[in-house]
Design an enzyme around this catalytic site. Structure first.
Site, mmCIF file in Angstrom:
data_model
loop_
_atom_site.group_PDB
_atom_site.id
_atom_site.type_symbol
_atom_site.label_atom_id
_atom_site.label_comp_id
_atom_site.label_asym_id
_atom_site.label_seq_id
_atom_site.Cartn_x
_atom_site.Cartn_y
_atom_site.Cartn_z
ATOM 1 N N ASN A 16 53.146 63.122 20.978
ATOM 2 C CA ASN A 16 52.689 62.190 19.942
ATOM 3 C C ASN A 16 52.489 60.837 20.615
ATOM 4 O OD1 ASN A 16 52.310 60.543 17.771
ATOM 5 N ND2 ASN A 16 54.420 60.666 17.018
ATOM 6 N N TRP A 17 51.230 60.518 20.863
ATOM 7 C CA TRP A 17 50.945 59.295 21.619
ATOM 8 C C TRP A 17 51.016 58.033 20.760
ATOM 9 C CZ3 TRP A 17 46.297 60.758 25.335
ATOM 10 C CH2 TRP A 17 46.799 61.537 26.383
ATOM 11 N N LYS A 18 51.137 58.197 19.450
ATOM 12 C CA LYS A 18 51.193 57.031 18.556
ATOM 13 C C LYS A 18 49.989 56.123 18.828
ATOM 14 C CE LYS A 18 56.084 57.771 18.352
ATOM 15 N NZ LYS A 18 57.418 57.275 18.058
ATOM 16 N N HIS A 102 55.039 61.809 9.624
ATOM 17 C CA HIS A 102 55.908 61.212 10.647
ATOM 18 C C HIS A 102 56.726 60.083 10.009
ATOM 19 C CE1 HIS A 102 57.157 58.920 14.138
ATOM 20 N NE2 HIS A 102 56.998 60.037 14.828
ATOM 21 N N GLU A 104 57.394 57.196 10.946
ATOM 22 C CA GLU A 104 56.756 55.871 10.978
ATOM 23 C C GLU A 104 55.765 55.740 9.832
ATOM 24 O OE1 GLU A 104 55.554 56.035 15.087
ATOM 25 O OE2 GLU A 104 57.662 55.855 15.665
ATOM 26 N N GLU A 174 63.156 65.164 13.213
ATOM 27 C CA GLU A 174 63.215 63.937 13.998
ATOM 28 C C GLU A 174 64.148 62.946 13.312
ATOM 29 O OE1 GLU A 174 59.493 63.444 16.624
ATOM 30 O OE2 GLU A 174 59.057 62.539 14.689
ATOM 31 N N GLY A 180 62.421 56.655 19.591
ATOM 32 C CA GLY A 180 62.111 55.455 20.376
ATOM 33 C C GLY A 180 63.325 54.607 20.713
ATOM 34 N N SER A 220 63.532 60.709 21.229
ATOM 35 C CA SER A 220 63.995 60.426 22.588
ATOM 36 C C SER A 220 64.156 61.683 23.450
ATOM 37 C CB SER A 220 65.288 59.592 22.564
ATOM 38 O OG SER A 220 65.049 58.351 21.926
HETATM 39 P P1 PGA Z 1 60.155 59.275 20.966
HETATM 40 O O1 PGA Z 1 59.219 59.542 19.675
HETATM 41 O O2 PGA Z 1 60.094 60.514 21.817
HETATM 42 O O3 PGA Z 1 59.532 58.075 21.641
HETATM 43 O O4 PGA Z 1 61.528 59.008 20.458
HETATM 44 C C1 PGA Z 1 59.209 60.791 19.053
HETATM 45 C C2 PGA Z 1 58.308 60.757 17.848
HETATM 46 O O5 PGA Z 1 58.246 59.729 17.165
HETATM 47 O O6 PGA Z 1 57.632 61.752 17.526
#
Ligand code: PGA
Length: 264
Positions: A16-18, A102, A104, A174, A180, A220
């Protein structure tokens, strides 16, 4: 008892490159990454770049074992929805997967469980595979409500999903506090929730579906912790943010089995 061999879950590792990587940066990543991916990597690999980089990524991934995913979608097929992207538009770019709900998007863009459900239905109707994200906040974990929160998210995401589609769904657990932050859930913490999710699927759809659905862990994930997470019975892959942005780090995650066997 369903035949276990018919429900072997092939690991799935999704990047997931966001909001990172322009089309040029996407091409640079893939030109380094793709030649290093074995033609039969033993896991499914999906990369989810930002919308604007999907076309560039799709062109380079053609004929490789790496599949293309999007990070979000609108549930409508077309119309006056300024700034939105439909499932059909993603399919037209050869996307096979879509991340839905997600944390976010839930936290920063107001997505609700019922909105997530609408997207799930639209994605499946288009023949795409949803990777639906669930997970508790730190406050919810500390209040002891993790399993209740996740149960509600899973059940509400799956309302009215046609039974023929249930096996195709991918769920990503998640924990919000692990995303993150560098603070990964322990394998025990993750396994407990993954098993609970599998039990919910079993109650609602029966053993065959519950044993077929892949449940990814995200939060993470790094080259160092992938193998121990994957050693848990109900962890079937990873959804990887930060560590998927560098070709070598993501390759190390994808190759966790080979690295473990070689003692690396
Ligand atoms: P992260 O993000 O690996 O940077 O913790 C995972 C995600 O949000 O899918």
């Amino acid at each position: 008892m369903p035949d276990q061999s018919s429900t072997q879950r092939r690991p799935l590792i999704a990047a997931n490159w966001k909001m990172f990587k322009t089309p040029a940066e996407t091409e640079a990543f893939l030109k380094e990454f793709l030649p290093k991916v074995s033609s039969d990597p033993g896991v499914e690999i999906v990369i989810c770049p930002p919308f604007v980089s999907l076309a560039a990524a799709g062109a380079l991934m053609k004929g490789t074992p790496v599949q293309l995913g999007a990070q979000n979608v609108n549930e409508n097929s077309e119309g006056a929805f300024t700034g939105e992207i439909s499932p059909g538009m993603l399919a037209a770019l050869n996307c096979t997967h879509v991340v839905v709900g997600h944390s976010e998007r839930r936290q920063l863009f107001g997505e609700t469980n019922s909105g997530v459900n609408k997207k799930m239905l639209a994605v499946l109707k288009q023949g795409l595979i949803p990777i639906v994200c669930v997970g508790e906040t730190l406050a919810e974990r500390e209040a002891g409500t993790t399993l209740a929160v996740v149960e509600r998210q899973v059940k509400e995401a799956l309302v009215n999903i046609p039974s023929a589609d249930t096996k195709k769904i991918v769920i990503a657990y998640e924990p919000v506090w692990a995303i993150g932050t560098g603070r990964t859930a322990t394998p025990q913490q993750a396994q407990e929730v993954h098993l609970a999710i599998r039990d919910i699927l079993k109650d609602q759809y029966g053993s065959l579906t519950s044993l077929s659905v892949r449940i990814l862990y995200g939060g993470s994930v790094k080259p160092d912790n992938m193998a121990e997470l994957m050693a848990c019975e109900d962890i079937d892959g990873g959804l990887v943010g930060g560590a998927s942005l560098k070709p070598d780090a993501f390759l190390d995650i994808v190759n966790y089995r080979q690295r473990k066997a070689a003692g690396r």
